[in-house]
Design a protein around this motif. Sequence first.
Motif, short mmCIF file in Angstrom:
data_model
loop_
_atom_site.label_atom_id
_atom_site.label_comp_id
_atom_site.label_asym_id
_atom_site.label_seq_id
_atom_site.Cartn_x
_atom_site.Cartn_y
_atom_site.Cartn_z
N LEU A 208 0.87 -1.17 0.00
CA LEU A 208 0.00 0.00 0.00
C LEU A 208 0.91 1.22 0.00
N ASN A 209 0.77 2.00 -1.03
CA ASN A 209 1.61 3.19 -1.23
C ASN A 209 3.09 2.89 -0.99
N GLY A 210 3.53 1.80 -1.60
CA GLY A 210 4.97 1.51 -1.62
C GLY A 210 5.46 0.55 -0.56
N GLU A 211 4.70 0.30 0.49
CA GLU A 211 5.18 -0.61 1.54
C GLU A 211 4.36 -1.90 1.56
N HIS A 212 5.04 -3.03 1.72
CA HIS A 212 4.31 -4.28 1.89
C HIS A 212 3.48 -4.18 3.18
N CYS A 213 2.18 -4.45 3.07
CA CYS A 213 1.30 -4.23 4.25
C CYS A 213 1.74 -5.03 5.48
N CYS A 214 2.27 -6.24 5.26
CA CYS A 214 2.60 -7.08 6.42
C CYS A 214 3.88 -6.65 7.14
N GLN A 215 4.55 -5.66 6.61
CA GLN A 215 5.74 -5.17 7.30
C GLN A 215 5.78 -3.65 7.19
N VAL A 234 -1.00 -8.64 15.48
CA VAL A 234 -1.06 -8.57 14.03
C VAL A 234 -0.37 -9.81 13.46
N VAL A 235 -1.11 -10.54 12.64
CA VAL A 235 -0.59 -11.75 12.00
C VAL A 235 -0.36 -11.43 10.53
N SER A 236 0.69 -11.97 9.96
CA SER A 236 0.91 -11.71 8.53
C SER A 236 -0.02 -12.60 7.74
N ASP A 237 -0.33 -12.20 6.50
CA ASP A 237 -0.95 -13.19 5.63
C ASP A 237 0.13 -14.22 5.31
N TRP A 238 -0.30 -15.39 4.89
CA TRP A 238 0.63 -16.52 4.76
C TRP A 238 1.64 -16.26 3.61
N GLY A 239 2.81 -15.80 3.98
CA GLY A 239 3.82 -15.48 2.96
C GLY A 239 3.89 -13.99 2.69
N GLY A 240 3.30 -13.18 3.54
CA GLY A 240 3.23 -11.73 3.31
C GLY A 240 4.43 -10.95 3.84
#
Length: 686
Positions: A208-215, A234-240
């Motif tokens: 989202l706007n340049g950053e991976h949402c999970c990090q 906060v849990v990452s999506d599987w492989g996010g």
Amino acid sequence: MMGQNEYIEKAKSLLKEMSLDEKIGMVHGSELFKTAGVPRLNIPGVSFSDGPCGVRQDFEPDRWCAKGTSQDYVSYLPCNSAIAATWNTKLAEASGSVLGEEARGRGKDMILGPGVNIKRSPLCGRNFEYFSEDPYLTRKLVVPFIKGVQKWDVSACIKHFAANNQETDRLFVDTKVDEETLEEIYYPAFYDAVKAGVYSVMGAYNKLNGEHCCQSETQLTKVLRDKWGFDGVVVSDWGGVHDTKCALESGIDIEMNVTDNFDEYCMANPLKEKIESGEISEDKLDEKVLHILVMMQRLHMLFGEERKSGSYNTISHQKSLLEVAEESIVLLKNENVLPLDIKPKERILLIGENANKMHASGGGSAEIKALYEITPLQGLSMILGGNNTVDYVAGYCSNTSEIQDSSWQATSLVNQENAASNTEDVKNQELMKYRKELHDEAIFKVKNGKYDHVIFIGGLNHDEDQEGYDRKDMSLPYGQKELLVDLLSIRPDMTVVMIGGNPISMDPWIDDTKALLWMFYNGMEGGRALAEVLLGRVNPSGKSPISFYKKLEDCSAHSLGEFGCEGEVNYKEKDEVGYRYLEANKIKPLFSFGYGLSYTDFEISDVRREGENVVSLKVKNTGKMDGKEVVEVYKKHKSNKYIKLCGFDKELISCGETKEVKIQVDATRDEKLYIGTSVDDIVAEI
Ligand code: BGC
């Protein structure tokens, strides 16, 4: 009950006793759906399960291979779109409660749902997992849903945060959305869930706007934690998660993935190395472990506390799900055809693969190993009994088998073409020949079978509505369009039922259709609910949670913005999502947001505004059948281009009865209110 501070103090004292390895074991998957825990300190691992439509089957710890016992058959819930179509907050709570109790019954700690992303385009493959194109409707249903789940000592996990609205290039696409639009459209459901005390949030795959949402520091730290005050997990999506340092510095707490190299996850050995080398500080890790320990206390998982045990496949769950299914069916058109008046000895013909198809086992991670799923053919046959003939012909067929291969998820992130190859593109001559035979057989039956009633039950299935894949267009697949045209020319009184997670093009047959029902994937009791509505044992009261566009270009994501692009996707339509764009540009859809007919009639009168936030009015049932009606309130400031939903209420009103209704609205004095029964059917302005 312990308070928040006590939880934190207890968590801190546990933390002091933990080694670095033990802490790291808690922040990443050590199985596909579990973290390690610390047996030495009586800290169990966290056990996860998908998802929005029920508790998913169990897999081997390190392989996408189903365990295959009979223990994991469960109740199959109507999908979130169906729940949204009820416009009933009590049923949202009841659905959440079924999910929570079953998750606990199956020994899970966190259920990976509900999905609350906004349906920005009718092509998104996961729309069936989401509620609506409207943030207000989504918010109002999500809050009771989560409460229903969490009362069972199970954490709901709202997903996917944030702006996860397409499946194409889902791991890497950079979603460009401005702040105001996020606030207005894409954040509200997450915000309300946080304020209502959701214990967990799942980060999205996309950037989202340049950053991976999970990090993402912006999304997870600045917005979710600092601005909204989220103190859960906060849990990452599987492989996010893609980078150890970014992950550690962002608000993510647990990294999950689809591969079995658990020690190599970013938040496993690579994290340990960076902490040991002094590159990153252990304090950040401690914060994450604290979040997890606090959540565990909220779920009564620690210190030998008494925890709810839950149960699954109960009769009361089946009854609740039937009620949801009944209220979710939307009557879109009815020119004196429905309800069907079926007399003893009359003959009924059902045409269409969806009359006889089960959907539970497809769709991606929302798949369910359903204890049972009543198809429309079963539902109708079961209710009508032995004095009627209920015949069935497929009329058309889809491309693939019903059962989703359980290794699907392992390969889905590597090979995104996988899903697409299952689709309509796989046309081969044999299939076309077979479809022609099915088509001709249906026509022959209709012409020669002396049927008193003919019902077509078609639409989409989980080859089309599925994770990892977006449809290419809104067309109705598998030759159904041609079949419908031919059938309606022979039987203009034919009832049409469409089942699917997304609207489809209804051109050209809609004008010749006298009766049309829409049903989202409707859970284990869906076929019974549909039969009850067709026969008038249940008066339909579902309202559409989406706009049924006439054509794709009427959807702003396609006309103003971009959709389905790889690399980068721009939300240039800003807040003009769904009906807002239609309203602003005076474009008429086929069926509007909020629309749905009943077998009775209602009249709204005496509309008054009481103070800023209450509308009072009277609703009279002027028809001949008891029924439920949804009154919808929209608002508009003079500077806005469109009206938007700000309140609603659903009431059961007996025939002849007048009910006084008070509706809470989310509006200010300078906003004008519009009261009606869909965004296009406004009966009063105040
Ligand atoms: C999906 C999530 C799901 C997870 C675990 C991912 O592919 O995007 O929604 O919860 O897998 O199955």
